[in-house]
Design a protein around this motif. Structure first.
Motif, PDB file in Angstrom:
ATOM      1  N   ARG A  91      38.959  57.051 -10.492  1.00 19.36           N
ATOM      2  CA  ARG A  91      37.827  56.646 -10.660  1.00 19.36           C
ATOM      3  C   ARG A  91      37.326  56.942 -12.203  1.00 19.36           C
ATOM      4  O   ARG A  91      36.815  56.094 -12.932  1.00 19.36           O
ATOM      5  CB  ARG A  91      36.508  57.494  -9.877  1.00 19.36           C
ATOM      6  CG  ARG A  91      36.308  56.951  -8.491  1.00 19.36           C
ATOM      7  CD  ARG A  91      35.516  57.727  -7.685  1.00 19.36           C
ATOM      8  NE  ARG A  91      35.171  57.351  -6.566  1.00 19.36           N
ATOM      9  CZ  ARG A  91      34.630  58.064  -5.468  1.00 19.36           C
ATOM     10  NH1 ARG A  91      34.338  59.170  -5.776  1.00 19.36           N
ATOM     11  NH2 ARG A  91      34.148  57.376  -4.197  1.00 19.36           N
ATOM     12  N   VAL A  92      37.675  58.140 -12.740  1.00 15.85           N
ATOM     13  CA  VAL A  92      37.659  58.483 -14.096  1.00 15.85           C
ATOM     14  C   VAL A  92      38.501  57.351 -15.037  1.00 15.85           C
ATOM     15  O   VAL A  92      38.194  57.079 -16.028  1.00 15.85           O
ATOM     16  CB  VAL A  92      37.677  59.895 -14.485  1.00 15.85           C
ATOM     17  CG1 VAL A  92      37.854  59.957 -15.861  1.00 15.85           C
ATOM     18  CG2 VAL A  92      36.845  60.714 -13.664  1.00 15.85           C
ATOM     19  N   ALA A  93      39.654  57.197 -14.602  1.00 14.76           N
ATOM     20  CA  ALA A  93      40.489  56.281 -15.033  1.00 14.76           C
ATOM     21  C   ALA A  93      40.289  54.999 -15.018  1.00 14.76           C
ATOM     22  O   ALA A  93      40.251  54.145 -16.173  1.00 14.76           O
ATOM     23  CB  ALA A  93      42.025  56.208 -14.431  1.00 14.76           C
ATOM     24  N   PHE A  94      39.456  54.331 -14.202  1.00 13.71           N
ATOM     25  CA  PHE A  94      38.886  53.199 -14.073  1.00 13.71           C
ATOM     26  C   PHE A  94      37.828  52.992 -15.097  1.00 13.71           C
ATOM     27  O   PHE A  94      37.606  51.947 -15.648  1.00 13.71           O
ATOM     28  CB  PHE A  94      38.494  52.826 -12.765  1.00 13.71           C
ATOM     29  CG  PHE A  94      38.116  51.353 -12.548  1.00 13.71           C
ATOM     30  CD1 PHE A  94      38.855  50.231 -12.387  1.00 13.71           C
ATOM     31  CD2 PHE A  94      36.544  51.139 -12.252  1.00 13.71           C
ATOM     32  CE1 PHE A  94      38.416  49.310 -11.997  1.00 13.71           C
ATOM     33  CE2 PHE A  94      36.139  49.889 -12.364  1.00 13.71           C
ATOM     34  CZ  PHE A  94      36.892  48.616 -11.936  1.00 13.71           C
ATOM     35  N   TYR A  95      36.872  54.078 -15.074  1.00 11.70           N
ATOM     36  CA  TYR A  95      35.920  54.095 -15.875  1.00 11.70           C
ATOM     37  C   TYR A  95      36.275  54.064 -17.431  1.00 11.70           C
ATOM     38  O   TYR A  95      35.754  53.631 -18.533  1.00 11.70           O
ATOM     39  CB  TYR A  95      34.930  55.241 -15.904  1.00 11.70           C
ATOM     40  CG  TYR A  95      33.800  55.663 -16.757  1.00 11.70           C
ATOM     41  CD1 TYR A  95      32.721  54.909 -16.864  1.00 11.70           C
ATOM     42  CD2 TYR A  95      34.147  56.412 -17.858  1.00 11.70           C
ATOM     43  CE1 TYR A  95      31.779  55.095 -17.806  1.00 11.70           C
ATOM     44  CE2 TYR A  95      33.070  56.898 -18.734  1.00 11.70           C
ATOM     45  CZ  TYR A  95      31.954  56.223 -18.656  1.00 11.70           C
ATOM     46  OH  TYR A  95      30.751  56.356 -19.715  1.00 11.70           O
ATOM     47  N   SER A  96      37.230  54.750 -17.720  1.00 13.54           N
ATOM     48  CA  SER A  96      37.773  54.941 -19.000  1.00 13.54           C
ATOM     49  C   SER A  96      39.058  54.327 -19.557  1.00 13.54           C
ATOM     50  O   SER A  96      39.002  53.150 -19.423  1.00 13.54           O
ATOM     51  CB  SER A  96      37.896  56.599 -19.442  1.00 13.54           C
ATOM     52  OG  SER A  96      38.743  56.873 -18.278  1.00 13.54           O
ATOM     53  N   TYR A  97      39.999  54.962 -20.029  1.00 11.41           N
ATOM     54  CA  TYR A  97      41.011  53.935 -20.559  1.00 11.41           C
ATOM     55  C   TYR A  97      42.215  53.970 -19.766  1.00 11.41           C
ATOM     56  O   TYR A  97      43.243  53.519 -20.440  1.00 11.41           O
ATOM     57  CB  TYR A  97      41.573  55.039 -21.901  1.00 11.41           C
ATOM     58  CG  TYR A  97      40.139  55.044 -22.902  1.00 11.41           C
ATOM     59  CD1 TYR A  97      39.556  54.091 -23.506  1.00 11.41           C
ATOM     60  CD2 TYR A  97      39.549  56.463 -22.890  1.00 11.41           C
ATOM     61  CE1 TYR A  97      38.598  54.364 -24.280  1.00 11.41           C
ATOM     62  CE2 TYR A  97      38.548  56.702 -23.672  1.00 11.41           C
ATOM     63  CZ  TYR A  97      37.833  55.644 -24.291  1.00 11.41           C
ATOM     64  OH  TYR A  97      36.848  55.684 -24.884  1.00 11.41           O
ATOM     65  N   SER A  98      42.041  53.715 -18.539  1.00  9.39           N
ATOM     66  CA  SER A  98      43.254  52.986 -17.642  1.00  9.39           C
ATOM     67  C   SER A  98      42.911  51.490 -17.345  1.00  9.39           C
ATOM     68  O   SER A  98      43.485  50.685 -16.719  1.00  9.39           O
ATOM     69  CB  SER A  98      43.552  54.013 -16.697  1.00  9.39           C
ATOM     70  OG  SER A  98      44.585  54.727 -16.772  1.00  9.39           O
ATOM     71  N   ALA A  99      41.490  51.195 -17.613  1.00  5.36           N
ATOM     72  CA  ALA A  99      41.096  50.038 -17.034  1.00  5.36           C
ATOM     73  C   ALA A  99      39.941  49.516 -17.814  1.00  5.36           C
ATOM     74  O   ALA A  99      39.784  48.192 -18.333  1.00  5.36           O
ATOM     75  CB  ALA A  99      41.083  49.966 -15.585  1.00  5.36           C
ATOM     76  N   LEU A 100      38.849  50.364 -18.130  1.00  9.74           N
ATOM     77  CA  LEU A 100      37.684  49.971 -18.693  1.00  9.74           C
ATOM     78  C   LEU A 100      36.959  48.890 -17.875  1.00  9.74           C
ATOM     79  O   LEU A 100      36.182  47.990 -18.047  1.00  9.74           O
ATOM     80  CB  LEU A 100      37.729  49.362 -20.256  1.00  9.74           C
ATOM     81  CG  LEU A 100      38.434  50.408 -21.353  1.00  9.74           C
ATOM     82  CD1 LEU A 100      38.477  49.450 -22.710  1.00  9.74           C
ATOM     83  CD2 LEU A 100      37.546  51.439 -21.397  1.00  9.74           C
ATOM     84  N   GLY A 101      36.964  49.106 -16.396  1.00  9.66           N
ATOM     85  CA  GLY A 101      36.373  48.258 -15.552  1.00  9.66           C
ATOM     86  C   GLY A 101      35.015  48.436 -15.352  1.00  9.66           C
ATOM     87  O   GLY A 101      34.514  47.246 -14.619  1.00  9.66           O
ATOM     88  N   THR A 102      34.251  49.322 -15.659  1.00 14.00           N
ATOM     89  CA  THR A 102      32.861  49.531 -15.274  1.00 14.00           C
ATOM     90  C   THR A 102      32.436  50.244 -16.384  1.00 14.00           C
ATOM     91  O   THR A 102      32.728  51.249 -16.967  1.00 14.00           O
ATOM     92  CB  THR A 102      32.647  50.242 -13.894  1.00 14.00           C
ATOM     93  OG1 THR A 102      31.430  50.016 -13.511  1.00 14.00           O
ATOM     94  CG2 THR A 102      33.350  51.321 -13.818  1.00 14.00           C
ATOM     95  N   ASP A 103      30.929  50.293 -16.535  1.00 18.50           N
ATOM     96  CA  ASP A 103      30.105  51.216 -17.308  1.00 18.50           C
ATOM     97  C   ASP A 103      29.309  52.226 -16.645  1.00 18.50           C
ATOM     98  O   ASP A 103      28.696  52.937 -16.776  1.00 18.50           O
ATOM     99  CB  ASP A 103      29.074  50.432 -18.268  1.00 18.50           C
ATOM    100  CG  ASP A 103      29.841  49.635 -19.271  1.00 18.50           C
ATOM    101  OD1 ASP A 103      31.151  50.010 -19.732  1.00 18.50           O
ATOM    102  OD2 ASP A 103      29.485  48.651 -19.844  1.00 18.50           O
TER     103      ASP A 103
END
Length: 239
Positions: A91-103
């Motif tokens: 979840r943290v990766a998706f939010y940050s610099y492994s995906a930038l998938g959500t704000d």
């Protein structure tokens, strides 16, 4: 740019075999042009918590190693903890610099649901006593070479010891890192996140977390050498 909810994978002549570790990530309808510039600061509280959770997971995995060796079972409460740590990490990766998938800021929880990114692993009734001796350091080597090339060489060493880091990757510029940088620049100047780019980034992360689940002794099924792209994991459609 508005993205609709990803549809179920189209029917194929030969269906893609499901893997029991499933990673999902739903792209946001809209993303901030600039928020990604400060997400590394906003995520610091998660990085601190995940650091200690990762240490705890190392000890849990060591205990599980002996439990599997002598009983052929991964204690359910410890299994749920390890999956929860990986879920939080993703979840943290998706939010940050492994995906930038959500704000949407990630929740401080090990539990599933309630967030546009999730990670699930089916609990195995039994695990091989023989495989536990070799799968996490020997059998996984081909995957470490491939995924290490995708997400950085430091990742393969970190994963083999059970510690993924706050975003599931090692340090340094990698293919995944370069793709996320491209996505960030596109957001900054156009306000758009190309869907094909997002799907490819999710595919790299999905492959990575399947391998992490395997090396963490959560499943015996060998991860496929397959880049399943898109926000919806193919395995999700069969469960």
């Amino acid at each position: 740019m508005t993205y609709p909810t990803p549809p179920a994978p189209a029917a194929r002549n030969e269906p893609v075999p499901a893997y029991p570790a499933r990673l999902t990530g739903m792209p946001a309808a809209t993303l901030s042009r600039w928020l990604w510039l400060v997400k590394w600061v906003l995520a610091i509280p998660h990085y601190v918590v995940l650091f200690f959770l990762a240490i705890a997971m190392i000890f849990v995995t060591i205990f599980a190693f002996f439990a599997i060796l002598f009983t052929a079972r991964y204690p359910r409460s410890l299994f749920d903890f390890s999956v929860g740590v990986l879920r939080w990490n993703w979840r943290v990766a998706f939010y940050s610099y492994s995906a930038l998938g959500t704000d949407v800021y990630p929740p401080f929880t090990l539990k599933a649901g309630g967030y546009p990114a999730d990670f699930e692993v089916d609990y195995p009734d039994r695990l091989s006593r023989g495989l536990v001796l070799v799968k996490w350091w020997l059998l996984v080597i081909p995957h470490l070479l491939v995924v290490g090339a995708l997400v950085g060489g430091g990742w393969s060493m970190a994963t083999s010891t059970g510690y993924m880091g706050s975003d599931g990757r090692g340090f340094g510029i990698s293919l995944l890192g370069a793709l996320v940088i491209i996505a960030a620049v596109m957001l900054l100047f156009t306000g758009r996140y190309a869907r094909g780019l997002f799907d490819f980034i999710l595919g790299i992360n999905r492959w990575t977390y399947r391998v992490i689940a395997y090396t963490a002794l959560l499943r015996d099924e060998y991860p496929p050498f397959r880049l399943d792209q898109g926000g919806v994991d193919p395995g999700r459609q069969t469960t």
